[in-house]
Design a protein around this motif. Sequence first.
Motif, short mmCIF file in Angstrom:
data_model
loop_
_atom_site.label_atom_id
_atom_site.label_comp_id
_atom_site.label_asym_id
_atom_site.label_seq_id
_atom_site.Cartn_x
_atom_site.Cartn_y
_atom_site.Cartn_z
N ASP A 69 34.90 36.42 34.08
CA ASP A 69 35.87 35.78 34.97
C ASP A 69 35.21 34.59 35.64
O ASP A 69 34.24 34.75 36.37
CB ASP A 69 36.30 36.84 36.01
CG ASP A 69 37.55 36.44 36.75
OD1 ASP A 69 38.22 35.49 36.33
OD2 ASP A 69 37.83 37.08 37.78
N LYS A 70 35.71 33.38 35.36
CA LYS A 70 35.08 32.17 35.88
C LYS A 70 36.11 31.26 36.53
O LYS A 70 37.30 31.36 36.25
CB LYS A 70 34.43 31.39 34.72
CG LYS A 70 33.30 32.12 34.05
CD LYS A 70 32.73 31.30 32.92
CE LYS A 70 31.88 30.19 33.46
NZ LYS A 70 31.07 29.53 32.44
N ALA A 111 36.64 26.95 37.12
CA ALA A 111 36.16 25.69 36.59
C ALA A 111 36.84 24.52 37.29
O ALA A 111 38.00 24.60 37.70
CB ALA A 111 36.41 25.62 35.09
N TYR A 139 30.47 22.32 29.11
CA TYR A 139 31.50 23.14 29.73
C TYR A 139 31.94 22.44 31.01
O TYR A 139 31.35 21.43 31.41
CB TYR A 139 30.99 24.57 30.01
CG TYR A 139 29.89 24.63 31.04
CD1 TYR A 139 30.18 24.85 32.39
CD2 TYR A 139 28.57 24.45 30.67
CE1 TYR A 139 29.18 24.88 33.33
CE2 TYR A 139 27.56 24.49 31.62
CZ TYR A 139 27.87 24.70 32.94
OH TYR A 139 26.89 24.72 33.87
N LYS A 155 30.84 31.86 38.00
CA LYS A 155 31.36 33.19 38.33
C LYS A 155 31.38 33.42 39.84
O LYS A 155 30.53 32.92 40.56
CB LYS A 155 30.48 34.26 37.68
CG LYS A 155 30.45 34.18 36.17
CD LYS A 155 29.60 35.30 35.60
CE LYS A 155 29.31 35.06 34.14
NZ LYS A 155 27.95 34.68 33.86
N ASP A 205 38.63 32.13 44.72
CA ASP A 205 38.44 31.11 43.68
C ASP A 205 37.94 29.80 44.30
O ASP A 205 37.03 29.17 43.77
CB ASP A 205 39.75 30.85 42.93
CG ASP A 205 40.11 31.96 41.96
OD1 ASP A 205 39.30 32.89 41.78
OD2 ASP A 205 41.20 31.89 41.37
N GLU A 248 42.22 31.63 28.53
CA GLU A 248 41.41 32.75 28.07
C GLU A 248 41.12 32.60 26.59
O GLU A 248 42.00 32.26 25.81
CB GLU A 248 42.15 34.06 28.35
CG GLU A 248 41.26 35.27 28.28
CD GLU A 248 41.93 36.54 28.80
OE1 GLU A 248 41.69 37.59 28.18
OE2 GLU A 248 42.67 36.48 29.80
N VAL A 258 36.40 35.10 27.81
CA VAL A 258 36.20 34.41 29.08
C VAL A 258 37.57 34.02 29.60
O VAL A 258 38.42 33.55 28.85
CB VAL A 258 35.25 33.19 28.96
CG1 VAL A 258 35.80 32.11 28.06
CG2 VAL A 258 34.94 32.62 30.31
N LYS A 259 37.79 34.31 30.87
CA LYS A 259 39.03 33.94 31.54
C LYS A 259 38.65 32.90 32.59
O LYS A 259 37.84 33.17 33.48
CB LYS A 259 39.65 35.17 32.20
CG LYS A 259 40.94 34.88 32.91
CD LYS A 259 41.53 36.20 33.40
CE LYS A 259 42.33 35.97 34.65
NZ LYS A 259 42.66 37.22 35.33
N MET A 260 39.19 31.70 32.44
CA MET A 260 38.77 30.59 33.27
C MET A 260 39.95 30.05 34.08
O MET A 260 40.92 29.57 33.51
CB MET A 260 38.20 29.49 32.35
CG MET A 260 37.44 28.42 33.05
SD MET A 260 36.44 27.44 31.90
CE MET A 260 37.68 26.52 31.00
N CYS A 304 41.23 27.26 36.23
CA CYS A 304 40.85 25.85 36.37
C CYS A 304 41.56 25.21 37.56
O CYS A 304 42.74 25.48 37.81
CB CYS A 304 41.21 25.09 35.10
SG CYS A 304 40.32 25.68 33.66
N SER A 350 37.24 25.96 26.67
CA SER A 350 37.33 24.57 27.13
C SER A 350 38.19 23.73 26.18
O SER A 350 38.87 22.81 26.61
CB SER A 350 35.93 23.95 27.24
OG SER A 350 35.16 24.65 28.21
#
Length: 133
Positions: free
Chosen positions: A6-7, A9, A30, A35, A42, A70, A82-84, A86, A119
């Motif tokens: 879980d990120k 960006a 990236y 994280k 967030d 994702e 990976v769930k990003m 943004c 990405s």
Amino acid sequence: MNGIIDKVAWIVISDGRVLGARSKGKDTYYFPGGKRESGETDVQTLIREVKEELSVDILSGTVKPFGIFEAAAHGKAEGVQVKMACFTADYTGELTPASEIAEIAWLAYEDRERVSAVSRMVFDQLHELKLLD
């Protein structure tokens, strides 16, 4: 082991290009971010990670969600996603690679193959929105 990374960006667009960062020892770019630490929102994560990686301060009042993407995690075991989340945001200061960041670059859509799978989804979205050349 299946799992989700879980990120958050930061998406920064300038003159039809998007800001990418490359970590030391890696060949893939990236989006700046990372994280969450325990208890962080967030936005708190975004502010802390961008400060650590690029030495600039995100203006918290300008943070806007861009989308959640994702995909399979780059360089991780099969089944790891990976769930990003943004965000776009304005900043103050001069973008300077710090911490584990070897370099930053302003990437065009033609650089899509130089970024991770998740990405690339963001690149496609930016391209569809005519934000990325």
